[in-house]
Design a protein around this motif. Structure first.
Motif, short mmCIF file in Angstrom:
data_model
loop_
_atom_site.label_atom_id
_atom_site.label_comp_id
_atom_site.label_asym_id
_atom_site.label_seq_id
_atom_site.Cartn_x
_atom_site.Cartn_y
_atom_site.Cartn_z
N PRO A 1 0.46 6.97 13.63
CA PRO A 1 0.43 8.23 12.85
C PRO A 1 0.17 9.47 13.68
CG PRO A 1 -0.75 6.51 11.70
CD PRO A 1 -0.44 5.95 13.04
N SER A 2 -0.41 9.34 14.82
CA SER A 2 -0.71 10.51 15.66
C SER A 2 0.38 10.82 16.66
CB SER A 2 -2.04 10.30 16.39
OG SER A 2 -1.93 9.17 17.26
N VAL A 3 1.48 10.00 16.70
CA VAL A 3 2.58 10.21 17.65
C VAL A 3 3.60 11.15 17.01
CG1 VAL A 3 4.42 9.12 18.96
CG2 VAL A 3 2.19 7.98 18.72
N GLY A 4 4.04 12.18 17.76
CA GLY A 4 4.99 13.14 17.21
C GLY A 4 6.39 12.57 17.04
N GLN A 5 6.94 11.91 18.07
CA GLN A 5 8.30 11.35 18.03
C GLN A 5 8.30 10.02 18.77
OE1 GLN A 5 11.24 13.98 19.54
NE2 GLN A 5 12.98 12.86 18.66
N MET A 6 9.01 9.06 18.19
CA MET A 6 9.00 7.71 18.76
C MET A 6 10.43 7.25 19.04
SD MET A 6 6.14 5.90 16.34
CE MET A 6 6.93 6.52 14.86
N TYR A 7 10.57 6.46 20.08
CA TYR A 7 11.85 5.85 20.47
C TYR A 7 11.65 4.38 20.65
CZ TYR A 7 13.36 10.62 21.31
OH TYR A 7 13.67 11.94 21.17
N ILE A 8 12.71 3.60 20.29
CA ILE A 8 12.66 2.14 20.36
C ILE A 8 13.70 1.68 21.38
CG2 ILE A 8 12.96 -0.03 19.10
CD1 ILE A 8 12.13 1.44 16.59
N PHE A 9 13.31 0.85 22.25
CA PHE A 9 14.19 0.26 23.25
C PHE A 9 14.59 -1.15 22.78
CE2 PHE A 9 11.76 3.43 25.43
CZ PHE A 9 12.68 4.04 26.25
N ASP A 10 15.93 -1.36 22.69
CA ASP A 10 16.42 -2.66 22.22
C ASP A 10 17.50 -3.13 23.22
OD1 ASP A 10 17.13 -4.90 20.92
OD2 ASP A 10 17.71 -3.90 19.03
N GLN A 11 17.32 -4.27 23.75
CA GLN A 11 18.26 -4.79 24.76
C GLN A 11 19.60 -5.19 24.15
OE1 GLN A 11 16.31 -7.99 26.76
NE2 GLN A 11 14.75 -6.64 27.73
N GLU A 12 19.62 -5.50 22.85
CA GLU A 12 20.87 -5.94 22.21
C GLU A 12 21.79 -4.78 21.90
OE1 GLU A 12 19.78 -8.17 18.82
OE2 GLU A 12 18.78 -9.77 19.98
N GLN A 13 21.30 -3.62 21.83
CA GLN A 13 22.12 -2.44 21.56
C GLN A 13 22.77 -1.96 22.84
OE1 GLN A 13 22.77 -1.08 18.62
NE2 GLN A 13 21.47 -2.55 17.49
N SER A 14 24.02 -1.36 22.64
CA SER A 14 24.71 -0.82 23.82
C SER A 14 23.95 0.36 24.40
CB SER A 14 26.13 -0.40 23.45
OG SER A 14 26.08 0.59 22.41
N SER A 15 23.42 1.10 23.50
CA SER A 15 22.54 2.18 23.95
C SER A 15 21.12 1.72 23.69
CB SER A 15 22.83 3.46 23.17
OG SER A 15 21.94 4.47 23.57
N LEU B 1 18.32 3.10 23.91
CA LEU B 1 17.35 4.07 23.41
C LEU B 1 17.69 4.41 21.97
CD1 LEU B 1 14.94 5.90 23.98
CD2 LEU B 1 16.55 7.66 24.73
N LEU B 2 16.82 4.06 21.03
CA LEU B 2 17.03 4.33 19.62
C LEU B 2 15.91 5.23 19.10
CD1 LEU B 2 18.02 0.77 18.27
CD2 LEU B 2 19.52 2.69 18.79
N PRO B 3 16.32 6.34 18.39
CA PRO B 3 15.26 7.17 17.78
C PRO B 3 14.68 6.46 16.57
CG PRO B 3 17.40 8.02 17.17
CD PRO B 3 17.69 6.89 18.15
N PHE B 4 13.40 6.66 16.42
CA PHE B 4 12.69 6.03 15.29
C PHE B 4 12.66 7.00 14.13
CE2 PHE B 4 8.91 4.82 12.89
CZ PHE B 4 9.15 3.46 12.72
N LEU B 5 12.96 6.49 12.94
CA LEU B 5 13.03 7.33 11.75
C LEU B 5 11.61 7.78 11.36
CD1 LEU B 5 14.66 8.59 9.46
CD2 LEU B 5 14.37 6.43 8.18
N ASP B 6 11.44 9.14 11.35
CA ASP B 6 10.16 9.70 10.95
C ASP B 6 10.20 9.98 9.45
OD1 ASP B 6 7.71 10.82 10.73
OD2 ASP B 6 8.05 12.48 12.12
N LEU B 7 9.62 9.14 8.66
CA LEU B 7 9.67 9.25 7.21
C LEU B 7 8.81 10.40 6.70
CD1 LEU B 7 9.50 5.47 6.19
CD2 LEU B 7 11.51 6.93 6.44
N LYS B 8 7.87 10.91 7.50
CA LYS B 8 7.00 11.98 7.05
C LYS B 8 7.72 13.31 6.94
CE LYS B 8 2.73 9.97 8.81
NZ LYS B 8 1.57 10.17 9.70
N ARG B 9 8.85 13.50 7.66
CA ARG B 9 9.57 14.78 7.67
C ARG B 9 10.47 14.96 6.46
NH1 ARG B 9 11.57 15.41 13.96
NH2 ARG B 9 9.49 15.35 14.92
N GLY B 10 10.74 13.95 5.73
CA GLY B 10 11.65 14.05 4.59
C GLY B 10 13.08 13.73 4.98
N GLY B 11 14.04 13.80 4.01
CA GLY B 11 15.43 13.41 4.27
C GLY B 11 16.20 14.39 5.11
N GLY B 12 15.82 15.66 5.15
CA GLY B 12 16.57 16.66 5.89
C GLY B 12 16.51 16.49 7.37
#
Length: 341
Positions: free
Chosen positions: A304-318, A320-331
């Motif tokens: 909860p104290s982290v501003g922006q998060m990224y997820i590293f997944d070896q199965e994805q071509s890229s 680096l995946l951005p993590f969905l911040d649900l606190k900001r709303g849909g926009g």
């Protein structure tokens, strides 16, 4: 009938023609004169501040209080009135010319009374007064030939003896009241010894100075320095009484805070120890489950104290995946990267 000139008075009485009064008239005149004389000499008045001493043929008989009294007439009993209730005063080393709102003193000095030697062989000029009352009218009249002179001499004896027991600095400054009290006691002892019938009310030191102007100036400086010393000591004691309670209160407050912090830290440490002990017990029973629970609880506390998060997944071509911040709303939804065609 003419006189012969040998006795002029007798010749005058013989030549004068005085009228002859009857014997009864002469006797009446004598009786009236005797009665008037008796009335004038049998009563006497004693004022409120007086005590009367009655003597019969010169011998003491009695004392009478204020009021109207009678005595034997024709001088058989004599009355002497004494101001027993009045406070009298004697001055030594100076004289008062006129008392009042603006008292005027005599310019004349009395060195034979005021100059005396102190215990440290210095000369001091001492002026004082003695207030006294007549406590025993009989002793005052018959016990001593001159009670006032006895008082004057005894006062000087007592003052000189007492001043000789002190240093000049003590007489000039801090022990004047003690000297006056001691003089009063010694003076009363001497007056009782001399049967003066006097009682000392008080002895007051009026002025004590060194004899010469130069020495007087030096001793005045000493006196001022002594007073300055006493003033600074009093100021220091005042500040001590003000600051020490504040410092003690501050110390007590700091100690109380430290004790509170100590109790808090100890309780927290005990709580941590108890929690770690309970956790260790659970970990011993199920290590994998406990490890995963600890990981999840830690991440839940951190994320909860982290501003922006990224997820590293070896199965994805890229990777680096951005993590969905649900606190900001849909926009503010991030857009996933597209694969290249």
């Amino acid at each position: 009938m003419r006189g012969n000139g040998d006795d002029p008075v007798r010749d005058f009485l013989q030549d004068a023609n005085f009228p002859r009064l009857p014997r009864g008239v002469m006797f009446g005149i004598v009786i009236v004169l005797v009665g008037l004389s008796m009335l004038l000499t049998v009563f006497y008045q004693v004022e409120a501040d007086e005590v009367a001493v009655v003597q019969r043929f010169g011998r003491y008989q009695r004392q009478t209080d204020p009021g109207l009294h009678f005595k034997w007439p024709f001088g058989l009993e004599t009355v002497t009135k004494v101001k027993a209730q009045r406070v009298l005063k004697e001055e030594f080393g100076f004289r008062t010319e006129q008392a009042g709102v603006r008292t005027r003193f005599s310019n004349r000095s009395y060195p034979e009374e005021s100059l005396m030697l102190t215990g440290d062989l210095n000369v001091a000029d001492v002026k004082w007064i003695v207030q006294y009352r007549i406590s025993d009218p009989v002793k005052y009249l018959f016990g001593n030939r001159n009670p006032r002179k006895a008082l004057m001499d005894a006062s000087q004896i007592a003052m000189r003896t007492t001043v000789g027991d002190y240093t000049v600095t003590e007489v000039l400054t801090e022990r004047r009241l003690e000297v006056a009290n001691e003089v009063q006691q010694r003076l009363q002892t001497l007056l009782d010894l001399y049967d003066t019938g006097l009682r000392v009310v008080t002895v007051k030191m009026q002025n004590v100075t060194p004899p010469s102007d130069q020495v007087k100036a030096a001793f005045n400086e000493v006196n001022e320095a002594q007073q300055e010393k006493e003033r600074k000591i009093n100021d220091a004691r005042k500040k001590y009484n003000e600051q020490v309670p504040l410092a003690r209160g501050e110390a007590e407050r700091t100690i109380a805070q430290a004790e509170g912090a100590q109790i808090n830290r100890v309780n927290r440490a005990k709580g941590d120890v108890a929690r770690f002990t309970a956790l260790l017990t659970e970990y011993t029973k199920a290590p994998d489950v406990t490890r995963r629970r600890l990981y999840l609880e830690t991440m839940r506390a951190i994320l909860p104290s982290v501003g922006q998060m990224y997820i590293f997944d070896q199965e994805q071509s890229s990777s680096l995946l951005p993590f969905l911040d649900l606190k900001r709303g849909g926009g503010g939804l991030p857009i996933a990267p597209q694969k290249e065609q």
